[in-house]
Design a protein around this motif. Structure first.
Motif, PDB file in Angstrom:
ATOM      1  N   LEU A 540       0.826  -1.210   0.000  1.00 39.94           N
ATOM      2  CA  LEU A 540       0.000   0.000   0.000  1.00 39.94           C
ATOM      3  C   LEU A 540       0.862   1.264   0.000  1.00 39.94           C
ATOM      4  N   PHE A 541       1.895   1.253   0.803  1.00 42.62           N
ATOM      5  CA  PHE A 541       2.751   2.432   0.921  1.00 42.62           C
ATOM      6  C   PHE A 541       3.427   2.781  -0.408  1.00 42.62           C
ATOM      7  N   MET A 542       3.723   1.779  -1.196  1.00 41.00           N
ATOM      8  CA  MET A 542       4.477   2.016  -2.436  1.00 41.00           C
ATOM      9  C   MET A 542       3.568   2.315  -3.628  1.00 41.00           C
ATOM     10  N   GLN A 543       2.248   2.328  -3.415  1.00 35.14           N
ATOM     11  CA  GLN A 543       1.322   2.681  -4.498  1.00 35.14           C
ATOM     12  C   GLN A 543       1.115   4.195  -4.514  1.00 35.14           C
ATOM     13  N   ARG A 544       1.834   4.871  -5.410  1.00 42.37           N
ATOM     14  CA  ARG A 544       1.823   6.335  -5.421  1.00 42.37           C
ATOM     15  C   ARG A 544       0.494   6.923  -5.890  1.00 42.37           C
ATOM     16  N   ASN A 545      -0.356   6.103  -6.488  1.00 40.93           N
ATOM     17  CA  ASN A 545      -1.648   6.620  -6.951  1.00 40.93           C
ATOM     18  C   ASN A 545      -2.716   6.579  -5.858  1.00 40.93           C
ATOM     19  N   LEU A 546      -2.392   6.020  -4.700  1.00 42.31           N
ATOM     20  CA  LEU A 546      -3.360   5.946  -3.606  1.00 42.31           C
ATOM     21  C   LEU A 546      -3.441   7.285  -2.877  1.00 42.31           C
ATOM     22  N   SER A 547      -4.501   7.427  -2.103  1.00 44.63           N
ATOM     23  CA  SER A 547      -4.668   8.602  -1.257  1.00 44.63           C
ATOM     24  C   SER A 547      -3.471   8.736  -0.318  1.00 44.63           C
ATOM     25  N   PRO A 564      12.777  -5.006  10.046  1.00 46.77           N
ATOM     26  CA  PRO A 564      14.225  -5.149  10.193  1.00 46.77           C
ATOM     27  C   PRO A 564      14.972  -4.097   9.372  1.00 46.77           C
ATOM     28  N   LEU A 565      16.293  -4.089   9.521  1.00 47.81           N
ATOM     29  CA  LEU A 565      17.123  -3.084   8.860  1.00 47.81           C
ATOM     30  C   LEU A 565      16.958  -3.112   7.345  1.00 47.81           C
ATOM     31  N   ALA A 566      16.871  -4.300   6.772  1.00 48.15           N
ATOM     32  CA  ALA A 566      16.756  -4.391   5.315  1.00 48.15           C
ATOM     33  C   ALA A 566      15.474  -3.733   4.820  1.00 48.15           C
ATOM     34  N   LEU A 567      14.374  -3.952   5.521  1.00 44.25           N
ATOM     35  CA  LEU A 567      13.097  -3.375   5.109  1.00 44.25           C
ATOM     36  C   LEU A 567      13.086  -1.861   5.322  1.00 44.25           C
ATOM     37  N   VAL A 568      13.661  -1.388   6.420  1.00 44.52           N
ATOM     38  CA  VAL A 568      13.738   0.049   6.658  1.00 44.52           C
ATOM     39  C   VAL A 568      14.595   0.715   5.588  1.00 44.52           C
ATOM     40  N   SER A 569      15.682   0.056   5.203  1.00 49.08           N
ATOM     41  CA  SER A 569      16.544   0.609   4.144  1.00 49.08           C
ATOM     42  C   SER A 569      15.805   0.675   2.815  1.00 49.08           C
ATOM     43  N   MET A 570      14.969  -0.314   2.539  1.00 56.07           N
ATOM     44  CA  MET A 570      14.175  -0.304   1.309  1.00 56.07           C
ATOM     45  C   MET A 570      13.197   0.870   1.321  1.00 56.07           C
ATOM     46  N   ILE A 571      12.560   1.117   2.483  1.00 50.12           N
ATOM     47  CA  ILE A 571      11.637   2.249   2.598  1.00 50.12           C
ATOM     48  C   ILE A 571      12.378   3.563   2.371  1.00 50.12           C
ATOM     49  N   SER A 573      15.106   4.069   0.656  1.00 46.11           N
ATOM     50  CA  SER A 573      15.447   4.189  -0.760  1.00 46.11           C
ATOM     51  C   SER A 573      14.245   4.627  -1.584  1.00 46.11           C
ATOM     52  N   PHE A 574      13.068   4.111  -1.241  1.00 46.42           N
ATOM     53  CA  PHE A 574      11.849   4.482  -1.951  1.00 46.42           C
ATOM     54  C   PHE A 574      11.501   5.953  -1.714  1.00 46.42           C
ATOM     55  N   LEU A 575      11.717   6.428  -0.461  1.00 37.19           N
ATOM     56  CA  LEU A 575      11.382   7.810  -0.128  1.00 37.19           C
ATOM     57  C   LEU A 575      12.273   8.813  -0.860  1.00 37.19           C
ATOM     58  N   LEU A 576      13.464   8.400  -1.251  1.00 37.71           N
ATOM     59  CA  LEU A 576      14.336   9.317  -1.997  1.00 37.71           C
ATOM     60  C   LEU A 576      13.731   9.698  -3.342  1.00 37.71           C
ATOM     61  N   GLU A 577      12.854   8.856  -3.854  1.00 38.69           N
ATOM     62  CA  GLU A 577      12.205   9.125  -5.143  1.00 38.69           C
ATOM     63  C   GLU A 577      10.763   9.581  -4.968  1.00 38.69           C
ATOM     64  N   GLU A 578      10.335   9.798  -3.738  1.00 39.54           N
ATOM     65  CA  GLU A 578       8.940  10.154  -3.482  1.00 39.54           C
ATOM     66  C   GLU A 578       8.653  11.594  -3.903  1.00 39.54           C
ATOM     67  N   SER A 579       7.581  11.774  -4.677  1.00 38.86           N
ATOM     68  CA  SER A 579       7.206  13.107  -5.145  1.00 38.86           C
ATOM     69  C   SER A 579       6.126  13.745  -4.283  1.00 38.86           C
ATOM     70  N   LYS A 614      20.290   9.020   8.081  1.00 39.06           N
ATOM     71  CA  LYS A 614      21.511   9.502   7.406  1.00 39.06           C
ATOM     72  C   LYS A 614      21.319   9.539   5.893  1.00 39.06           C
ATOM     73  N   ILE A 615      20.505   8.630   5.375  1.00 46.37           N
ATOM     74  CA  ILE A 615      20.248   8.595   3.927  1.00 46.37           C
ATOM     75  C   ILE A 615      19.262   9.686   3.531  1.00 46.37           C
ATOM     76  N   LEU A 616      18.244   9.915   4.363  1.00 47.77           N
ATOM     77  CA  LEU A 616      17.127  10.776   3.973  1.00 47.77           C
ATOM     78  C   LEU A 616      17.306  12.241   4.345  1.00 47.77           C
ATOM     79  N   LYS A 617      18.109  12.540   5.351  1.00 49.66           N
ATOM     80  CA  LYS A 617      18.172  13.900   5.872  1.00 49.66           C
ATOM     81  C   LYS A 617      18.546  14.953   4.828  1.00 49.66           C
ATOM     82  N   PRO A 618      19.518  14.708   3.966  1.00 47.82           N
ATOM     83  CA  PRO A 618      19.856  15.761   2.985  1.00 47.82           C
ATOM     84  C   PRO A 618      18.681  16.185   2.118  1.00 47.82           C
TER      85      PRO A 618
END
Length: 1251
Positions: A540-547, A564-571, A573-579, A614-618
């Motif tokens: 659901l979170f990765m469906q950009r056409n949703l409300s 876990p760390l792997a799933l948080v890292s995936m989130i 990475s996805f947020l870096l491209e979030e519009s 550390k990845i998202l702050k900039p």
């Protein structure tokens, strides 16, 4: 069964004729002496303890080769209550006789090679007494292996099926075998223990790793003599310890010490055959629970005629609480709970019919009968629904209390289903929602006791969701989804997924509102099927056409699963491209809050979130509070094993300052458990949308009237308590229309307001009382003696309110409510609100014949009386309030006792303060000395008086403490504590009078003028707000806007108090606002004067504040100037200087100045030490971007500055064409015009953040 052979040492004895395996010869008689003792206390010198002791002789004779008869004789039952070493056990003859009547009856048991089998006893022997027999026979339970010195076994015993560790040593001289056996009774595979009331407080292993609040261990030492019949047990010493603390046991504890000593007296040959009386098989050696489950551990009463006693108690309680809450009746309410748990359903019906026509008695009966907590009360409630003798309000409260305190099992779940099909349940939306949500809660607790949980339990809710969809009934669909969420049944996943786009092939189209409810329905499944929930919510979170809000809700549930760390890292990475900046801002702030978490359950997650930050702050670290946010705050203390967390979630739409959804959530951490105490949600999305769609010149009243066109609810609200949703309501167009019609000036006698006014003119009296057992948590388990040990907590609240009111209206309305605007109105009222709260914690023995243990009692009594009258005339804008000096009292009491009670001598019950008479006073009564450690006695009273208003606020404190060592915090809270907060009348004044008079024309003009200034320029708004904040007096100008007096009046004495006058002088370029506060009284010359002006031509504002004798003693000046030159950013320059201020202000300023360098360093401000003007503070604030400011502040001897300080929300000084950047200035102004009050608060907040 043998689990692990730790040692494969050679055999104990090489002589094959020596047999150490315990056994009994059926042709012989064995006589033993038995002593069993249990004491409960703090295990510290000179602190009171309580306990019991059982002494008797045992005779064991054979019935057959593997069956033996136990005969108990010479029984004495002793009680202890006092200081160890100074008090002694005292025999209770009546209790001894009571117990001996059953305990001395013969009991048969099976015994083979050291293993006690099933027991047989006469039917009249109770479970409680037979458990004592099980405890006595425990000395025969031992497994001897002569081929090993050390070994482990899982064995059946009185505590359940538990792990035993053995160590064997042979005495070569006496040829006796010494056997040591340690039993881990805390981690039994099948444990003789009962937990009640803790289903919603989830255990957390991460919390338990930090420490524990209970430690339990049992140790046996056997001496075994070899004989030709096998090993003969000649002596046994056993010891059981249970350490309990409401905090970490390392910081002090309450200690249960149970010991058993058994000595062999002799062995003789049996004479004749034993012929036992008729007996029944009573099961194996494991402890069997009985009447102790129904026995409240805080009192012990003979219940010979429960129905008569119930009626008597109800009469007494009602009489005592009819005018106020009587906190001395707490024991009666607890006894009422106890008695109602003993009576039959027919008895309950009899009580109901008796009190059916008496509203006061009927209400008390309904409130207390809910705590019966089993199938009887459900059947009682079903009868009420079927017969229709409950109001909707009564039914709603009864369902809420009964269902959420019900013992959930297969029987009660089936009975609760009947409420889902009864027509009366649907007679009100609120009642129907309560029935559904409460049923879901019952299913949730039931599923916590069985695995797997039967599908049939949740099936009615799944069917209702499907049926609601087919009927296109969105309201019922959302109710059913919320109930499914409460239930948290694994089989509900497929139904939930149908309403979530992109996660199921059979998805159906529903509104965003229903999708939100479906996402929230996954919350309890996050514990029971974490991977499935992570998969759904990530999708659901990765469906950009949703409300946006659906995605943010999914993000919340996803992080509740502790990814876990792997799933948080995936989130990340996805947020870096979030519009979508709303989703990005919310997700980033959620991760940022969790990265700082200190609670044990978030330990691993916080590490993963730190990496993600550390990845998202900039990219996302600069986003302001204009966007959606998640705020997380928590705290945890390892020494106390307690903590708390609070979360605030703010969901916003793209074009709105207003949140579309607000969520506030609190959790408590204690004793290795996590309790979601309360969660409140308000959904405002449709209210916000309706306001935004109105035209710029729409008034607030017009906007409200146009809201009724919306089909969706304008506001939805729901609350969760202990993780379960208990309340859900919508504010829709029907409600708004009915309210607007009822309060319209044109409304006549058909309006409910008219009826209310008529009633008040005749005088009304109203009384309401509500007892509520907030929680009852119990942990009961077996001990080696056969007596149960219990840790329980009871939190009881009784709240009451009494209101009397009368109104005189001249002339009275005859046609419509609008006539009230021209009438003189006198409104008089008196009454009180009282609340008594009692918290009990018990650790000790609790049976239906004896209680012994440590008991802490905390009481809080709140009393708020009132009496006042109001005179008003709306047309002339005159108001007068008269009230006598207030007298209120809030009192808190706490103490810890060693308690002893037995059913045969109720008058001999003892409650000895744990700090007893051993405390010795010296000459100074403020201090006590303890013979073994530190102690103190504090007694104080502090008052702050307001003589002009004949009132004093006081705090009284009395405390007696025995603190031994600082590392034992539990011991420090031992002792008596009393704390009271009071408002008291002083100086004999009998009335406080407050008068207000408004100049209507000037008042309206000034309000309009302030709004025009406020919306002209964003930076100017801040300055105007600053000025308005400081306007508190000056001047002698005609036509005041407001005159207000607050006086204390007493007979013919001259009044004393204060008068406030506000003036406004308006001009095209400049406004002057003045205010004067003057003290009234003989020789009073104190004044507070403020003279402020706003120069709109030069964008300047200034204020002069003076106070003291004739406003001449102290003086402060404030100046502010805004500028916005072409090519530069808007800025504000503010200066505060003073000539003379009071000493306390100088001292505060000095201390604040000492902290500024450190605070500036922590906030990453640059600073330079330089000579600046004395007695002056100045600040220059420049709007660097729409989301940040540059700031420079000068104080004497120091200058601090920083660039691009993030703002809590965005400024929009220029028009913007980018939708994601936020609304334009015109739309912002339109919103603020509609909500002027909100605008003032908004700009005040901006000013606070800037300065």
């Amino acid at each position: 069964s043998e689990l692990n052979n730790v040692s494969n040492s050679p055999s104990i004895s090489a002589c094959q004729s020596i047999n150490y395996v315990p056994d009994l010869n059926p042709k012989k008689a064995y006589e033993y002496k038995y002593v069993g003792v249990m004491t409960i206390g703090r295990d510290r010198p000179d602190l009171a303890e309580s306990g019991v002791r059982i002494q008797c002789s045992l005779k064991i004779t054979g019935v057959s080769d593997q069956t033996f008869l136990l005969q108990i004789n010479d029984l004495t039952f002793d009680e202890f209550n006092g200081i160890p070493g100074k008090s002694s056990f005292v025999t209770s003859p009546k209790l001894t006789q009571r117990v001996a009547a059953e305990l001395t009856q013969p009991v048969m048991f099976e015994y083979v090679r050291g293993q006690v089998g099933d027991l047989q006893a006469p039917v009249e022997v109770s479970h409680s007494v037979l458990n004592i027999v099980r405890g006595i026979l425990g000395f025969l339970q031992v497994t001897v292996k002569t081929t090993q010195n050390i070994y482990e076994l899982e064995e059946l015993g009185i505590h359940g099926i538990c792990q035993s560790n053995y160590a064997i040593e042979e005495d070569l001289n006496s040829k006796e075998l010494h056997v040591t056996r340690i039993v881990d009774i805390k981690n039994c595979r099948e444990k003789a223990a009962v937990y009640k009331g803790m289903a919603l407080a989830l255990e957390n292993n991460d919390c338990k790793e930090r420490g524990d609040n209970t430690v339990e261990i049992v140790q046996y030492k056997y001496n075994v003599r070899p004989t030709e019949d096998g090993g003969l047990i000649t002596k046994v010493y056993a010891e059981e310890n249970q350490l309990f603390s409401p905090f970490n046991v390392k910081g002090g504890n309450s200690k249960l010490l149970a010991t058993q000593e058994v000595f062999l007296i002799g062995v003789t040959d049996s004479v004749g055959n034993v012929t036992p009386s008729p007996m029944q098989n009573r099961g194996n050696q494991i402890y069997k629970f009985g009447t102790e489950l129904n026995q409240i551990p805080l009192q012990l009463n003979k219940n010979t005629d429960p129905m008569a006693k119930i009626s008597e108690l109800i009469e007494h309680i009602v009489a005592a609480n009819i005018k106020q809450v009587d906190n001395s009746r707490t024991a009666d309410i607890l006894q009422l709970y106890q008695l109602l748990r003993l009576v039959t359903l027919d008895n309950m019906e009899t009580l109901w019919n008796k009190y059916l026509g008496n509203s006061e008695h009927r209400r008390w009966l309904l409130d207390v009968i809910a705590e019966v907590s089993d199938a009887r009360v459900i059947r009682f409630l079903i009868n009420r629904f079927q017969r229709g003798d409950l109001s909707v309000n009564e039914a709603t409260q009864a369902v809420l209390l009964t269902f959420n305190h019900l013992e959930a099992n297969s029987e009660t779940v089936e009975m609760c289903k009947e409420f889902l099909i009864m027509p009366f349940s649907r007679s009100s939306d609120l009642l129907w929602s309560t029935v559904l949500l409460s049923y879901g809660s019952v299913v949730y607790r039931y599923c916590g006791t069985v695995d797997p949980c039967p599908l049939i339990a949740v099936q009615p809710l799944l069917d209702l969701a499907t049926d609601s969809l087919s009927r296109n009934d969105e309201a019922d669909l959302i109710r059913s989804l919320k109930a499914i969420g409460n239930a948290g049944h694994l089989s509900s996943v497929k139904t939930i997924m149908k309403f979530l786009p992109g996660v199921s092939p059979t998805v159906v189209s529903v509104s965003t509102r229903a999708q939100r409810a479906a996402v929230q329905a996954l919350r309890h499944l996050a514990v029971r099927d974490v991977h499935r929930v992570q998969e759904i919510t990530l999708n659901l979170f990765m469906q950009r056409n949703l409300s946006s809000e659906v995605r943010m809700q999914a993000c919340l549930i996803l992080f509740d699963t502790k990814p876990p760390l792997a799933l948080v890292s995936m989130i990340a990475s996805f947020l870096l491209e979030e519009s979508n900046l709303q989703v990005a801002s919310f997700s980033y702030s959620l991760i940022h809050g969790l990265a700082r978490s200190q609670t044990p359950d978030n330990h691993i997650l916080s590490i993963a979130c730190n990496v993600a930050i550390k990845i998202l702050k900039p990219k996302l670290g600069h986003l302001s509070y204009h966007y959606s946010k998640a705020l997380h705050f928590d705290w945890f203390n390892d020494d106390f094993l307690i903590g708390k967390s609070s979360d605030i979630y703010i969901f916003k739409n793209v074009n709105s300052y207003f949140p579309s959804t607000l969520i506030s959530k609190w959790k408590a951490y204690f004793i290795g458990r996590i309790l979601e105490t309360i969660e409140v949600t308000a959904i405002l999305v449709y209210l916000t949308t309706s306001i935004l769609t109105e035209k710029q010149n729409t008034s607030l009243m017009e906007a409200v009237l146009k809201m009724v066109r919306w089909k969706q609810p304008l506001i939805s609200a729901f609350a969760r308590v202990f993780g379960q949703e208990v309340f859900h309501a919508d504010l829709n167009k029907d409600v708004i229309q009915s309210v607007m019609q009822a309060i319209s000036p044109k409304a006549g006698k058909e309006s409910p307001v008219w009826n209310m006014i008529e009633n008040i003119q005749n005088g009304v009296a109203w009384h309401w009382t509500k007892p509520y057992l907030i929680f009852e948590t119990r942990y009961i388990r077996a001990t080696m003696t056969g007596l149960p040990i219990e840790i329980s907590k009871y939190y009881l609240s009784v709240t009451g309110s009494t209101v009397n009111a009368k109104s005189t209206i001249s002339p009275p309305p005859t046609d419509n409510l609008g006539q009230l605007l021209n009438a003189d109105i006198l409104f008089e009222t008196d009454g009180n609100v009282r609340s008594a709260k009692d918290l009990f914690v018990f650790h000790g023995i609790n049976t239906d014949v004896v209680q012994s243990g440590a008991e802490s009692i905390s009481k809080c009594l709140l009393n708020i009386p009132w009496k006042f009258s109001i005179k008003m005339n709306v047309k002339s804008m005159k108001f007068q309030l008269d009230t006598p000096p207030w007298k209120t009292r809030t009192e808190i009491f706490y103490n810890v006792y060693a308690v002893s009670r037995n059913i045969e001598d109720p008058a001999e019950a003892k409650m000895t303060p744990m700090m007893g008479d051993h405390m010795e006073f010296e000459e100074n009564p403020q201090t006590l000395k303890n013979t073994t450690g530190e102690s103190d006695h504090l007694q104080t009273k502090i008052c702050a008086k307001a003589p002009s208003y004949a009132t004093a606020m006081c705090m009284e404190m009395e405390a007696e403490r025995a603190h031994y060592l600082s590392e034992y915090p539990l011991y420090y809270v031992l002792g008596y504590t009393r704390c009271a907060f009071t408002l008291e009348p002083v100086n004999g004044k009998n009335k406080v009078r407050t008068k207000c008079q408004y100049n209507i024309l000037h008042f309206q003009i000034s309000m309009k003028l302030m709004h025009c200034i406020m919306f002209s320029n964003v930076i100017q708004n801040v300055i105007v707000t600053v000025v308005l904040l400081y306007l508190q007096s000056l001047g002698s100008i005609p036509d005041p806007v407001l005159i207000m007096t607050a006086l204390a009046v007493s007979g013919n004495d001259k009044p004393e108090g204060y008068e406030t006058t506000v003036y406004l002088t308006q001009a095209a370029e400049k406004d002057e606002i003045q205010l004067l506060v003057s003290q009234i009284g003989e020789e009073a010359n104190w004044r507070l004067c403020v003279d402020a002006d706003v120069d709109r031509t030069n964008n300047k504002s200034k204020m002069q504040l003076q106070w003291g004798a004739e406003c001449q003693t102290y003086k402060i000046n404030v100046e502010a100037e805004t500028s916005h030159l072409p090519g530069s950013n808007p800025s504000v320059n503010a200066t505060v200087n003073w000539e003379e201020v009071p000493e306390y202000m100088q001292e505060i300023g000095k201390r604040v100045g000492e902290y500024i360098p450190g605070v500036a360093l922590l906030q990453r401000f640059s600073q330079t030490h330089e000579k600046n003007p004395e007695k002056q503070i100045s600040a220059l604030v420049t709007l660097a971007t729409s989301e940040s400011i540059d700031m420079r502040m000068e104080i004497p001897e120091l200058t601090v500055y920083q660039k691009e300080i993030p703002l809590p929300f965005q400024f929009f000084p220029f028009e913007s064409n980018q939708q994601d950047e936020g609304p334009s200035i015109s739309s912002s102004v339109r919103l603020l015009e509609i909500q002027g009050k909100f605008a003032v608060q908004l700009h005040i907040y901006i000013f606070v953040c800037l300065v």
